[in-house]
Design a protein around this motif. Structure first.
Motif, PDB file in Angstrom:
ATOM      1  N   VAL A   1     -12.970   1.780  11.789  1.00 17.05           N
ATOM      2  CA  VAL A   1     -12.461   0.608  11.331  1.00 17.05           C
ATOM      3  C   VAL A   1     -11.632  -0.208  12.229  1.00 17.05           C
ATOM      4  CG1 VAL A   1     -10.474  -0.258   9.823  1.00 17.05           C
ATOM      5  CG2 VAL A   1     -12.367   1.584   8.951  1.00 17.05           C
ATOM      6  N   PRO A   2     -10.879   0.491  13.064  1.00 14.65           N
ATOM      7  CA  PRO A   2     -10.284  -0.415  14.182  1.00 14.65           C
ATOM      8  C   PRO A   2     -11.349  -0.975  15.367  1.00 14.65           C
ATOM      9  CG  PRO A   2      -9.064   1.548  14.126  1.00 14.65           C
ATOM     10  CD  PRO A   2     -10.486   1.900  13.299  1.00 14.65           C
ATOM     11  N   ALA A   3     -12.327  -0.328  15.666  1.00 11.36           N
ATOM     12  CA  ALA A   3     -13.248  -0.877  16.525  1.00 11.36           C
ATOM     13  C   ALA A   3     -13.968  -2.022  16.099  1.00 11.36           C
ATOM     14  CB  ALA A   3     -14.281   0.275  16.888  1.00 11.36           C
TER      15      ALA A   3
ATOM     16  N   THR B   1     -17.870 -11.088  18.980  1.00  9.01           N
ATOM     17  CA  THR B   1     -18.556 -10.490  17.615  1.00  9.01           C
ATOM     18  C   THR B   1     -19.501 -11.193  17.032  1.00  9.01           C
ATOM     19  OG1 THR B   1     -16.522  -9.181  17.152  1.00  9.01           O
ATOM     20  CG2 THR B   1     -18.193  -9.271  15.314  1.00  9.01           C
TER      21      THR B   1
ATOM     22  N   LEU C   1      -3.945 -11.208  14.816  1.00  6.01           N
ATOM     23  CA  LEU C   1      -4.462  -9.790  14.420  1.00  6.01           C
ATOM     24  C   LEU C   1      -5.358  -9.065  15.749  1.00  6.01           C
ATOM     25  CD1 LEU C   1      -4.963 -10.220  10.600  1.00  6.01           C
ATOM     26  CD2 LEU C   1      -3.265  -8.874  11.995  1.00  6.01           C
ATOM     27  N   VAL C   2      -6.273  -9.870  15.986  1.00  6.95           N
ATOM     28  CA  VAL C   2      -7.368  -9.463  16.737  1.00  6.95           C
ATOM     29  C   VAL C   2      -7.787 -10.207  17.788  1.00  6.95           C
ATOM     30  CG1 VAL C   2      -8.662  -7.856  15.079  1.00  6.95           C
ATOM     31  CG2 VAL C   2      -9.391 -10.252  15.490  1.00  6.95           C
TER      32      VAL C   2
ATOM     33  N   SER D   1      -5.593 -14.763  12.498  1.00  5.92           N
ATOM     34  CA  SER D   1      -6.760 -14.077  13.081  1.00  5.92           C
ATOM     35  C   SER D   1      -6.494 -13.837  14.545  1.00  5.92           C
ATOM     36  CB  SER D   1      -8.127 -14.774  12.963  1.00  5.92           C
ATOM     37  OG  SER D   1      -8.488 -14.920  11.396  1.00  5.92           O
TER      38      SER D   1
ATOM     39  N   ILE E   1     -11.881   6.117   9.436  1.00  5.12           N
ATOM     40  CA  ILE E   1     -10.540   5.138   9.217  1.00  5.12           C
ATOM     41  C   ILE E   1      -9.843   4.966  10.604  1.00  5.12           C
ATOM     42  CG2 ILE E   1      -8.383   4.888   8.130  1.00  5.12           C
ATOM     43  CD1 ILE E   1      -9.364   6.429   5.773  1.00  5.12           C
ATOM     44  N   ARG E   2      -9.786   6.143  11.548  1.00  4.69           N
ATOM     45  CA  ARG E   2      -9.114   6.223  12.627  1.00  4.69           C
ATOM     46  C   ARG E   2      -9.956   5.479  13.870  1.00  4.69           C
ATOM     47  NH1 ARG E   2      -5.442  11.723  12.816  1.00  4.69           N
ATOM     48  NH2 ARG E   2      -4.598  11.310  10.783  1.00  4.69           N
ATOM     49  N   VAL E   3     -11.156   5.813  13.621  1.00  6.77           N
ATOM     50  CA  VAL E   3     -12.203   5.423  15.002  1.00  6.77           C
ATOM     51  C   VAL E   3     -13.047   3.977  14.567  1.00  6.77           C
ATOM     52  CG1 VAL E   3     -13.879   5.985  16.500  1.00  6.77           C
ATOM     53  CG2 VAL E   3     -12.143   7.761  15.609  1.00  6.77           C
TER      54      VAL E   3
ATOM     55  N   ARG F   1     -11.997 -12.098  20.873  1.00  2.00           N
ATOM     56  CA  ARG F   1     -12.907 -10.799  20.441  1.00  2.00           C
ATOM     57  C   ARG F   1     -13.787 -11.439  19.185  1.00  2.00           C
ATOM     58  NH1 ARG F   1      -9.431  -5.969  19.188  1.00  2.00           N
ATOM     59  NH2 ARG F   1     -11.278  -4.656  18.875  1.00  2.00           N
TER      60      ARG F   1
ATOM     61  N   ALA G   1     -12.682  -3.901  13.698  1.00  2.82           N
ATOM     62  CA  ALA G   1     -11.667  -5.178  13.019  1.00  2.82           C
ATOM     63  C   ALA G   1     -11.918  -6.410  13.212  1.00  2.82           C
ATOM     64  CB  ALA G   1     -10.442  -4.970  13.574  1.00  2.82           C
TER      65      ALA G   1
END
Length: 210
Positions: free
Chosen positions: A126-128, A208, A199-200, A196, A122-124, A204, A130
């Motif tokens: 999921v953010p990567a 992706t 958010l990111v 979007s 969740i901490r590593v 980016r 996103a």
């Protein structure tokens, strides 16, 4: 626009739910493929994206025959399963690309610092990932909402998705109503893109997608 609300509601329900299910199933499949621990991972990856290589009419007819064979007659359920088949390849392809660039040793590093496995994901992870999640969700949502060639074989008189209802309306009574509705749909798409970007970042997301 009153006559379009049932079709709009149906399209939104199917699009949101099929996209959510595709995100879960596609991400799990992409994890298995990206880690390389699943026998036949390459074949599974090809199978997941194979609907993208098939004409929509062929896929719609095949699904119609399959649903008849198994006795699935409920329009809503048939549309959901069919749109899951349509949206899953977008999620799988995007998540496989995103996970191929993810360094899984970061999860192990987080665990050595005291995180549980779930917490490190969740901490590593999921953010990567996103941007991958977001672009996969957007692609699948739009692919489902805009789908016509598959949906046309599975709708009935009472349950029609918005693209089918719009096409029938323009054949029966062409007027500016469709132009207004199309403008609203375009505005909604632009709002999604702006959210979007907030958010990111679209840069980016584009990275992706590549």
């Amino acid at each position: 626009l009153d006559g379009f609300w049932p079709s709009l509601s149906l399209s939104l329900q199917i699009a949101v739910l099929s996209s959510a299910l595709s995100l879960v199933a596609g991400t799990l499949a992409a994890l298995a493929i990206a880690r390389g621990r699943l026998p036949g991972a390459t074949a599974l990856g090809t199978l997941l994206v194979s609907p993208l290589m098939m004409p929509g009419l062929v896929l719609g007819i095949a699904l119609l025959q399959y649903f008849r064979m198994i006795g699935l007659t409920a329009t809503w359920s048939a549309l959901l399963v069919a749109h899951l088949v349509v949206t899953l390849p977008y999620v799988a392809r995007t998540m496989i690309a995103g996970l191929s660039r993810f360094d899984f040793t970061l999860i192990e590093a987080a665990r050595t610092l005291g995180c549980t496995y779930a917490g490190s994901v969740i901490r590593v992870m999921v953010p990567a990932l996103a941007p991958s999640f977001l672009i996969a969700g957007l692609f699948s949502l739009l692919a489902s909402f805009d789908n016509y060639p598959v949906s046309i074989f599975l709708t009935d008189v009472r349950s029609k998705t918005l693209p089918i209802r719009m096409l029938q309306y323009i054949e029966e009574a062409p007027d500016p109503t469709l132009a207004a509705l199309s403008t609203l749909i375009l505005a909604g798409t632009l709002v999604l893109l702006l959210i979007s970007d907030r958010l990111v970042g679209l840069h980016r997301m584009a990275g992706t997608a590549d």
